[in-house]
Motif scaffolding. Sequence first.
Motif, PDB file in Angstrom:
ATOM      1  N   THR A   1       0.958  -1.209   0.029  1.00 40.45           N
ATOM      2  CA  THR A   1      -0.034  -0.137  -0.063  1.00 40.45           C
ATOM      3  C   THR A   1       0.953   1.440   0.064  1.00 40.45           C
ATOM      4  O   THR A   1       0.654   2.338  -0.896  1.00 40.45           O
ATOM      5  N   GLY A   2       1.766   1.363   0.942  1.00 38.45           N
ATOM      6  CA  GLY A   2       2.553   2.488   0.983  1.00 38.45           C
ATOM      7  C   GLY A   2       3.559   2.704  -0.108  1.00 38.45           C
ATOM      8  O   GLY A   2       3.824   3.784  -0.504  1.00 38.45           O
ATOM      9  N   GLY A   3       4.512   1.353  -0.233  1.00 41.52           N
ATOM     10  CA  GLY A   3       5.513   1.764  -1.438  1.00 41.52           C
ATOM     11  C   GLY A   3       5.076   1.431  -2.832  1.00 41.52           C
ATOM     12  O   GLY A   3       5.750   1.773  -3.938  1.00 41.52           O
ATOM     13  N   GLY A   4       3.784   0.691  -3.056  1.00 39.80           N
ATOM     14  CA  GLY A   4       3.311   0.446  -4.284  1.00 39.80           C
ATOM     15  C   GLY A   4       3.730  -0.996  -4.910  1.00 39.80           C
ATOM     16  O   GLY A   4       3.181  -1.150  -5.780  1.00 39.80           O
ATOM     17  N   ARG A   5       4.426  -1.618  -3.966  1.00 38.02           N
ATOM     18  CA  ARG A   5       4.995  -2.995  -4.640  1.00 38.02           C
ATOM     19  C   ARG A   5       5.624  -3.708  -3.414  1.00 38.02           C
ATOM     20  O   ARG A   5       5.994  -3.192  -2.660  1.00 38.02           O
ATOM     21  N   VAL A   6       5.473  -5.071  -3.620  1.00 35.01           N
ATOM     22  CA  VAL A   6       6.176  -5.902  -2.660  1.00 35.01           C
ATOM     23  C   VAL A   6       7.438  -6.472  -3.326  1.00 35.01           C
ATOM     24  O   VAL A   6       7.468  -7.376  -4.182  1.00 35.01           O
ATOM     25  N   LYS A   7       8.306  -5.471  -2.710  1.00 36.41           N
ATOM     26  CA  LYS A   7       9.842  -5.685  -3.137  1.00 36.41           C
ATOM     27  C   LYS A   7      10.680  -5.381  -1.931  1.00 36.41           C
ATOM     28  O   LYS A   7      10.333  -4.267  -1.568  1.00 36.41           O
ATOM     29  N   VAL A   8      11.579  -6.446  -1.607  1.00 39.80           N
ATOM     30  CA  VAL A   8      12.494  -6.171  -0.536  1.00 39.80           C
ATOM     31  C   VAL A   8      13.820  -6.081  -1.083  1.00 39.80           C
ATOM     32  O   VAL A   8      14.383  -6.657  -2.141  1.00 39.80           O
ATOM     33  N   PRO A   9      14.741  -5.429  -0.363  1.00 44.44           N
ATOM     34  CA  PRO A   9      14.668  -4.665   1.081  1.00 44.44           C
ATOM     35  C   PRO A   9      13.857  -3.224   0.451  1.00 44.44           C
ATOM     36  O   PRO A   9      14.189  -2.853  -0.493  1.00 44.44           O
ATOM     37  N   CYS A  10      13.282  -2.815   1.560  1.00 45.93           N
ATOM     38  CA  CYS A  10      12.464  -1.493   1.337  1.00 45.93           C
ATOM     39  C   CYS A  10      12.719  -0.893   2.557  1.00 45.93           C
ATOM     40  O   CYS A  10      12.292  -1.179   3.773  1.00 45.93           O
ATOM     41  N   LEU A  11      13.424   0.334   2.650  1.00 45.94           N
ATOM     42  CA  LEU A  11      13.477   1.320   3.860  1.00 45.94           C
ATOM     43  C   LEU A  11      12.327   2.437   3.892  1.00 45.94           C
ATOM     44  O   LEU A  11      12.284   3.078   2.747  1.00 45.94           O
ATOM     45  N   ARG A  12      11.546   2.498   4.917  1.00 45.83           N
ATOM     46  CA  ARG A  12      10.380   3.285   5.082  1.00 45.83           C
ATOM     47  C   ARG A  12      11.157   4.371   5.911  1.00 45.83           C
ATOM     48  O   ARG A  12      11.439   4.367   7.038  1.00 45.83           O
ATOM     49  N   ILE A  13      11.100   5.635   5.241  1.00 47.04           N
ATOM     50  CA  ILE A  13      11.672   6.893   6.027  1.00 47.04           C
ATOM     51  C   ILE A  13      10.575   7.940   6.166  1.00 47.04           C
ATOM     52  O   ILE A  13       9.809   8.240   5.093  1.00 47.04           O
ATOM     53  N   GLU A  14      10.419   8.211   7.552  1.00 42.83           N
ATOM     54  CA  GLU A  14       9.338   9.183   7.796  1.00 42.83           C
ATOM     55  C   GLU A  14      10.071  10.599   8.346  1.00 42.83           C
ATOM     56  O   GLU A  14      10.810  10.596   9.199  1.00 42.83           O
ATOM     57  N   LYS A  15       9.938  11.618   7.560  1.00 37.46           N
ATOM     58  CA  LYS A  15      10.588  13.144   7.992  1.00 37.46           C
ATOM     59  C   LYS A  15       9.676  13.909   7.778  1.00 37.46           C
ATOM     60  O   LYS A  15       8.979  14.136   6.790  1.00 37.46           O
ATOM     61  N   GLU A  16       9.323  14.703   8.928  1.00 35.63           N
ATOM     62  CA  GLU A  16       8.490  15.959   9.064  1.00 35.63           C
ATOM     63  C   GLU A  16       7.236  15.519   8.364  1.00 35.63           C
ATOM     64  O   GLU A  16       6.391  16.115   7.633  1.00 35.63           O
TER      65      GLU A  16
END
Length: 119
Positions: A83-98
């Motif tokens: 849902t968030g990244g748009g695809r199931v592919k790893v590795p994926c780093l989720r970064i939350e800034k501001e």
Amino acid sequence: MKVIRWILGRIILVLDAVFSPRGIKRSEEKQLEANNKAQTMALYQFEACPFCVKVRREMKRQSVNIDLRDAKNNQQFRQELETGGGRVKVPCLRIEKEGNVQWMYESSDIIAYLEREFA
């Protein structure tokens, strides 16, 4: 083919455990700062994926504890990744800034980012 992948995955995990890198040493204040920055990140990964192992080794080198999310065995994390990244592919780093969320997919890009942020 599934059996071969499983065997190779176990070999990768054993080699990673045996030849685990050492983390860098920081002052208590700097380590606290790094830990706070790492709390805004999550790594979606598969345990035996060689590219995920590569990223986890860099995390160990940089002495950062980023939340690891198993997108293979945990349906909630898999759904978040899709849902968030748009695809199931790893590795994926989720970064939350501001309040903004960035999804970074390539292991080399993730490693370069970790080196910039934590080295």
